[in-house]
Each structure stands twice: as structure tokens, then as C-alpha cells.
Motif scaffolding. Structure first.
Motif, mmCIF file in Angstrom:
data_model
loop_
_atom_site.group_PDB
_atom_site.id
_atom_site.type_symbol
_atom_site.label_atom_id
_atom_site.label_comp_id
_atom_site.label_asym_id
_atom_site.label_seq_id
_atom_site.Cartn_x
_atom_site.Cartn_y
_atom_site.Cartn_z
ATOM 1 N N SER A 1 0.834 -1.187 0.000
ATOM 2 C CA SER A 1 0.000 0.000 0.000
ATOM 3 C C SER A 1 0.878 1.250 0.000
ATOM 4 N N ASN B 1 -1.393 -0.157 11.243
ATOM 5 C CA ASN B 1 -0.670 0.354 10.085
ATOM 6 C C ASN B 1 0.795 0.538 10.455
ATOM 7 N N PHE C 1 -0.446 -3.041 6.381
ATOM 8 C CA PHE C 1 -1.617 -3.166 7.245
ATOM 9 C C PHE C 1 -1.728 -4.571 7.799
ATOM 10 N N SER C 2 -2.171 -4.663 9.049
ATOM 11 C CA SER C 2 -2.458 -5.990 9.607
ATOM 12 C C SER C 2 -3.623 -5.858 10.561
ATOM 13 N N ARG D 1 -10.552 0.901 8.622
ATOM 14 C CA ARG D 1 -11.122 0.761 7.272
ATOM 15 C C ARG D 1 -12.351 1.668 7.189
ATOM 16 N N LEU E 1 -7.356 -1.496 12.002
ATOM 17 C CA LEU E 1 -6.169 -2.058 11.373
ATOM 18 C C LEU E 1 -4.942 -1.526 12.086
ATOM 19 N N SER F 1 -7.726 -1.549 -1.571
ATOM 20 C CA SER F 1 -8.306 -2.815 -1.140
ATOM 21 C C SER F 1 -8.158 -3.021 0.367
ATOM 22 N N TYR F 2 -7.056 -2.550 0.954
ATOM 23 C CA TYR F 2 -6.894 -2.713 2.395
ATOM 24 C C TYR F 2 -7.818 -1.804 3.191
ATOM 25 N N THR F 3 -7.982 -0.558 2.713
ATOM 26 C CA THR F 3 -8.713 0.403 3.540
ATOM 27 C C THR F 3 -10.184 0.489 3.193
#
Lengths: 639, 126
Positions: A69, A156, A179-180, A148, A154, A91-93
Motif C-alpha cells: 500500500s 498500520n 496493514f495488519s 477501514r 487495522l 483494497s486494504y482500507t
């Protein structure tokens, strides 16, 4: 041996050693010499020196290998609006590009797209740190809680890097996010640690959405004075300016302050402000295991200090003595040395302590400096090393070579620095702020001892040697130590110093602050306290080629070297040069110390480990046995 | 730019956070800053003068005022001064300085004292 030759070998005795080709260097006697004949050698300025391409220390931007990202912000527009986000970010956020372009990326800290301010669980200390780095124009790395679009929390792991144009103005900021999943319970309604004390009544203009202010008057009575400030201001503006020790004690004032001081990020900032970024950067690895609070405590009290022994594999062949060594991260690097028949060596070896079975390996380099011994090898920022001076095949040297150990094809490169200092050996060197090489003293071809101080700033495009003019210098000497403390101050200790017609081992200490407008060497008057308890003050016996270790808190440890008389080289002494009345203290360290230790073959790793090469009795060529002085605990150890 | 809040302040009925006395100290600071901007040492001296006779309570109010006015330089400066003032001081001194009271349970405080005994050594006399 003739007097001249004696001078040339700097009064070293050759003793018959058990194995041929290996010599034990012993500094036995104090020598009486005739008054020296000053032999002025100086070198013409080298007009056609090439400027080194890639000088060590320009920060390189990290480009990740896997799709990550990625956000670009415009640093020239007010509040750094986002101008680009990539698909991975989307897509992650859950935010699409068109929804976020033109906004500052702090919206990721809001749990709801309609929120006006960041979620209380987002660590305001980290936010302050981001703001500070952006203002300074430096890089930021850290972890932050983000959300998100649908409110899912998440973690970051963020890296922000400023991009400069040709004038040096920052034009853009690149953010790389990993991100996790965040494992937190958002249903915790009371947010004990990071209370948001912002009040919407005052927040009339959108400009102040990130700035938290005080409570309105009606609540003033309940909350006293300084505690009206938000956590962020309290922690960032006041607490982070205290020393690690003060931060620990101030936690006992009241609950709110206690909670603030427990924050790991605040503790890191405190250590950074107190010890400097270079030092805390080096300690980063160690603190992952201990935490900044415990590390600060152990380095202050030295409660966990002890000796350990270690055996490593590999070999440094052909064997040699009088090499120089230092550390790059957890790797020991050794260069040069004196082999059989006084042959100056030019090879480079590395020992990786992180390996499962550490062993010495030769570093294959494209080109080497001319072979030498009695030189200095010092570490610079990152993985860079610098060699200066020493005794080569054709006499003494005053050249400078640098090496990037992490380059794809590591190669030594010469740095031409204008008018260099006189060629010399057994001088001392240190590094200021990771990029300025300071060199002092040593011995010339004619056996003359030197007392000068020179500085080479390796960050400039055309580094130039500059002598530091001082109205007074400590008596000229070789084999002394230079230790950096307080970021820009240097402590000089010991050495074989000129004393009238003689050259005698010295036990004197001198300091200089390079930040002063006109830096001056001053003798450090160390008082001799009559001690109470275990830390009684005894002055270390005079010595040369000893070990001097700068601790992160500014104290310096001295031991080893060649000492007159019957004193044990394994006795450790501690000094804080910035005390009002500095005094030496004895440091008692449990477990078996080495019998001898030498400055040029002892290396400080990661700020807390001191590795003494040379077996139990300090035979430098026995490089497979190391003694380690641990200044802080290692959680993986069996201590 | 620094004084967008000031306009609000004057418009705002509720002036209790910033008394007039403080306002006269804090507000002239930026002009002074601009005048002596080049010379750091002069600014330091000016600042020392300013704060020599200021009591801790005043200092706290100055901090709150600077924070409220969103005046970064002044806030930094006052906080730095406070940090210097409480450096290497005992816990009691810090409490008195800020007018704070301990809100720990009796057992808690003792535990903390033990845990942080190392940090209490060698503090200045009060």
C-alpha cells in the motif's frame, strides 16, 4: 635496535612467542628519549582529487519488493493532501481513490467516515511524532491504529519519507503502509490512557481538528492546573524532554502521569532525546526484547552487567596483530594488521554474531586500501566504515578509505579530503553524529608524538580535512582513547604522552565540546571521593591502548590496555564527564573477565555489548575466543 | 496565522482560561521573536528575563494559555522551561511545583517507590 628504529616501532618489544610468525605486543617499559627533532612533513594539496560518487550518508529510499500500500501527498499544499493512492491501499482500507484524493490521510485515524477527529485509541504520542518528523523533514517509521471505511480496526506499520526537489525543498511525502489485523476490543468505552480532552465548543474552525485543547471552565475545578492539558501535549511537550531517570521517577507523582510514562513510545522518545538518534537507533534491536523503560534502567544502574565467554568459528588467515576492528550492527569487521615479518595486511574480515554459528569470513572486495597496521577503523551511519592512517609498506599513511559493507559489491573507496593531517600511526579516532571523523595525536615517521585534532565531515560533497584550532592542547600522545558523549563532546583519556623529555603512560582525562563556537580542550579535574558503599572512587592507573566504551547515558567505561606496575587490566572504571564534579568509580562485574584487553581489538556492538578479541590472556591473534562485557540483559540468555 | 485563535478569543464570552495578565505576556512574544529571530542567544536572554520571576503556578497558566491560543513557539518554550525546572527533582518537589496531589492508594505508592528506587537516587535537594 637503533633509536630511530625503536621510534619507528613505537617502543614495541618483540617477544619470542610460542608459535612462529605470531607476536605478542607488550608495552613494557617507560622509555627515555632524547628531545624529539620536529620533522615537519607536509603534503602539497592534491589538486585533482576526484569527488567520491556516493558519499556514505545520503538516505536511500526503500522500495519494497512485494506490492504494498502506497500513498503520495503533496507537501507544498496546505495540510499535505493526498494526490495518489494505489490499488493495494484501496483494497486494504476500503476507501476508493476518488473518495480520498485532496484530503489529508489522517482520515484513516477516524473510525467513521463522518468523524471529526481521530479515534481515542489512536496513540497521540505517535501522531505527535509524525507531525514532528514532517516538520523536521525527517523520515518517520512507526505503528499506528487506523480504520477501514467500514470501521474495522487495522494496525498500520507506516513509513513516511519526504521527497526533495533540486533546491532541497520538500515537494512530496511518500507513505508506505503495511496493514495488519488489529486485535482490540472497540467496545471499551472508557479510554483510560489516551483521553481525548478536546472539546467541540472550542473547535469552531475545521483547522484545529487535530489539535486538542483544554476543558471548559466548568470542569476546571475538578482537574488541576497542568493536568488540564491533553495527554498529547503533556507527553510530547513536557515529559519527552526529561531524562529517562526523571521520567521513571515522575511516574510516582499521580496516576495520570504514571499512565503516560508507561507508554512505550514516550519512553523511546525520551531515550532518543536524551541519548541521540544514532544511539537509540543502534539500541533498537536490544529494546525489542527488553523495552525502553527496562533498558534505560539497566543502563543507569548497571545492575545486569556481567562477563560472558564465546567461541566462534572460521579464521583470520594469515594471522596478525595490530589490526583494527569495529562493528556494523551485529557484525564485527576487522581490517589490516601486522603479519609475519611485519608485513602490513590489507584484507577485510567479518564475523556475523546473528548467525547460528558465527564464523570469521573474508570479505571479498573489489579493491582494498594499501595494507597497514596501527591504523583506525571507525563506524559511520548505516553500514559504512572508515579507515585512516597507520603504518604501510612504504611508511606512515594519512589516507582515508570508506567501505559500505552492505553494498552489492563492497569495495573500499578512497576519500580525498584536501590537505590531510600528517601521516601517523597509533593515533585515536572517533565519529561524531555518525558522519564526522575526528582524529587526534599519534606518532609520525620520525617518532614525534602529535597533539593535533582534525575533523573530516563525510556528509559534504567534497569532504575536506579541517584542523580544530585550540589555544591549548593536551600533551602530545599515542595510544590514547577518544570517546564521544553528549552527542558533540569528546573525552580523551590516557595514552603514551610526552612529559618533558620522557614519554610516560598517562592517566589524565581531557574534554572538548565541538559544538562550541571555539572548541577548547580542557583537563578534566576528577575528584577522588572517599566512597560510600560499593562505588568507591579510585583513579584508574595510567595506561595506553586501553578500551574506552561510551555508554548511551553519557558515562564512559575504561579498562584494559598496557598499564605500568601490577594493576589488573580487567578492573573496570566508570566516569560521567558531565557531572559537576566528575569522579571515577570502580565497576565490579561478576563472572570471569579476560586477563588483558586492547583498544584496537575491542568492539562495541549495539551500544550494550563490548567484545574483547584475543582469548583469555589477550593474544590478539586468537580470534576465535571472545570475552563479552554485557551492559544490559539479553532475554535469550541464561543469565 | 498564529492568531486566528485570538480573534475567536475576543469573540468568545467565556474568557476564563486566559486572564488578561497572561495575554499581555504571551501575545507580544511573536513580535519579539520576529525582531530577534536571527539571534538565538538574545532570545534566550529575553526568555530568561521573562521567566526569572515567574512562579510555577504562573508558568502553568502560561502553558495553558499558549496551548489554547495554539501558539506553538510559546508553548514549546514554556514547556522546555518547566522540563528544566523539574529536572532531577524529587517526586514531592514536582507535586508542589504543579500543585498536584497523589491519587494513589497507599499500597500502590509504596510499590512504585520500590520499583523505581533506582530513579530516586541522587536527586537534587528540594
Amino acid at each position: 635496535m637503533t633509536m630511530a628504529k625503536q621510534n619507528h616501532h613505537h617502543q614495541r618489544h618483540q617477544q619470542e612467542a610460542q608459535n612462529s610468525g605470531k607476536r605478542l605486543k607488550k608495552w613494557d617499559k617507560d622509555f627515555e628519549l632524547e628531545e624529539e627533532d620536529p620533522h615537519d612533513k607536509y603534503f602539497e594539496e592534491d589538486d585533482n582529487y576526484e569527488s567520491s560518487s556516493e558519499l556514505p550518508l545520503k538516505p536511500a529510499l526503500f522500495y519494497p519488493m512485494t506490492p504494498t500500500s502506497f500513498v503520495v501527498s503533496d507537501a507544498l499544499e496546505p495540510d499535505c493532501p493526498v494526490i495518489y493512492v494505489n490499488k493495494v491501499f484501496e483494497s486494504y482500507t476500503g476507501y476508493l481513490a476518488h473518495e480520498v484524493l485532496g484530503r489529508n490521510c489522517r482520515f484513516l485515524q477516524y473510525r467513521d467516515p463522518r468523524a471529526q477527529r481521530r479515534h481515542p485509541l489512536v496513540d497521540p504520542v505517535v501522531v505527535s511524532e509524525i507531525r514532528r518528523c514532517l516538520e523536521e523533514g525527517s523520515e518517520f517509521q512507526g505503528e499506528l491504529l487506523n480504520f477501514r471505511k467500514d470501521g474495522t480496526p487495522l494496525v498500520n506499520r507506516l513509513r513516511l519519507s519526504p521527497i526533495h526537489d533540486d533546491d532541497g525543498t520538500i515537494t512530496h511525502i511518500i507513505g508506505i503502509q503495511v496493514f495488519s489485523e488489529a486485535k482490540i476490543d472497540l467496545n471499551r468505552v472508557s479510554y483510560p490512557i489516551f483521553k481525548e480532552t478536546c472539546n467541540q465548543q472550542f473547535d469552531q474552525s475545521g483547522k484545529y481538528s487535530a489539535m486538542s485543547r483544554q476543558l471548559p471552565f466548568s470542569q476546571h475545578q475538578e482537574i488541576c492546573g497542568i493536568l488540564q492539558l491533553s495527554d498529547e501535549v503533556l507527553a510530547h511537550n513536557i515529559l519527552s524532554r526529561l531524562t529517562p531517570r526523571d521520567v521513571a521517577s515522575i511516574g510516582s507523582v499521580c496516576r495520570r502521569i504514571r499512565l503516560l510514562t508507561k507508554n512505550e513510545h514516550l519512553r523511546k522518545m525520551v531515550c532518543q532525546n536524551a541519548w541521540g538518534r544514532d544511539v537509540t537507533g543502534a539500541l533498537e534491536l536490544m529494546t525489542k526484547k527488553l523495552g525502553w523503560g527496562r533498558l534505560a534502567r539497566e543502563l543507569t544502574t548497571l545492575e545486569a552487567v556481567c562477563w560472558r565467554k564465546m567461541t566462534v568459528g572460521g579464521g583470520v588467515e594469515p594471522s596478525r596483530c595490530n589490526f583494527s576492528a569495529c562493528a556494523v550492527g551485529n557484525r564485527l569487521v576487522l581490517f589490516g594488521g601486522e603479519g609475519a615479518n611485519m608485513q602490513p595486511m590489507d584484507d577485510t574480515f567479518v564475523l556475523n554474531l546473528d548467525a547460528a554459528n558465527p564464523e570469521w569470513c573474508r570479505v571479498s572486495v573489489e579493491s582494498s586500501p594499501p595494507g597497514r597496521w596501527g591504523h583506525t577503523l571507525s563506524c559511520l551511519n548505516g553500514s559504512w566504515l572508515v579507515v585512516f592512517g597507520g603504518c604501510g609498506q612504504q611508511g606512515l599513511l594519512n589516507d582515508v578509505f570508506v567501505l559500505d559493507l552492505d553494498a552489492k559489491q563492497p569495495t573500499w573507496r578512497e576519500v580525498f579530503g584536501g590537505t590531510p593531517p600528517l601521516p601517523r600511526s597509533w593515533h585515536s579516532s572517533c565519529t561524531i553524529e555518525g558522519s564526522k571523523l575526528v582524529v587526534s595525536g599519534g606518532c609520525t615517521d620520525a617518532g614525534v608524538l602529535l597533539s593535533d585534532t582534525y575533523l573530516l565531515d563525510l556528509t559534504t560533497d567534497n569532504p575536506t580535512w579541517r584542523e580544530i584550532p585550540t589555544s591549548w592542547s593536551p600533551p602530545s600522545r599515542l595510544g590514547h582513547s577518544l570517546s564521544v558523549y553528549g552527542k558533540t563532546k569528546i573525552l580523551m583519556f590516557g595514552g603514551l604522552a610526552k612529559s618533558g623529555h620522557l614519554q610516560l603512560r598517562s592517566g589524565e582525562a581531557y574534554t572538548i565540546d565541538l559544538e562550541d563556537e571555539k572548541p577548547q580542550w580542557r583537563q578534566l579535574e576528577c575528584s577522588a571521593l572517599t566512597g560510600i558503599g560499593s562505588q568507591s572512587a579510585v583513579v584508574p592507573p595510567p595506561r595506553l591502548d586501553h578500551v574506552a566504551v561510551s555508554m548511551p547515558c553519557g558515562r564512559i567505561i575504561i579498562f584494559g590496555g598496557s598499564i605500568a606496575g601490577l594493576h589488573s587490566p580487567s578492573q573496570l572504571f566508570l566516569l560521567d564527564p558531565s557531572e559537576e564534579k566528575p569522579s571515577w568509580r570502580i565497576l565490579n562485574v561478576p563472572r570471569q573477565p579476560p586477563k588483558f584487553a586492547w583498544g584496537h581489538s575491542t568492539i562495541v556492538v549495539g551500544g550494550t555489548r563490548v567484545l574483547v578479541l584475543g582469548g583469555h590472556t589477550g593474544e590478539e591473534w586468537i580470534l576465535n575466543e571472545l570475552h563479552e562485557l554485557c551492559l544490559a540483559s539479553r532475554q535469550d540468555s541464561d543469565l | 496565522m498564529k492568531f486566528c485563535t485570538v480573534k475567536q478569543y475576543f469573540d468568545d464570552e467565556n474568557n476564563n482560561n486566559v486572564t488578561n495578565g497572561i495575554a499581555t505576556t504571551v501575545i507580544p512574544l511573536p513580535n519579539k521573536h520576529l525582531k530577534i529571530k536571527a539571534n538565538n542567544k538574545e532570545m534566550e536572554q529575553y526568555e530568561q528575563e521573562l521567566l526569572r520571576n515567574v512562579m510555577p503556578q504562573e508558568l502553568t497558566k502560561l502553558i495553558l494559555a499558549a496551548n489554547y491560543l495554539n501558539f506553538k513557539e510559546a508553548l514549546d518554550f514554556f514547556c522546555r522551561t518547566v522540563a528544566n525546572a523539574i529536572q532531577n527533582k524529587s517526586v514531592d518537589y514536582v507535586r508542589k511545583f504543579f500543585g498536584l496531589e497523589s491519587d494513589f492508594e497507599p499500597g500502590e505508592e509504596e510499590k512504585l517507590c520500590k520499583e523505581f528506587a533506582w530513579s530516586f537516587e541522587g536527586v537534587d535537594e528540594d
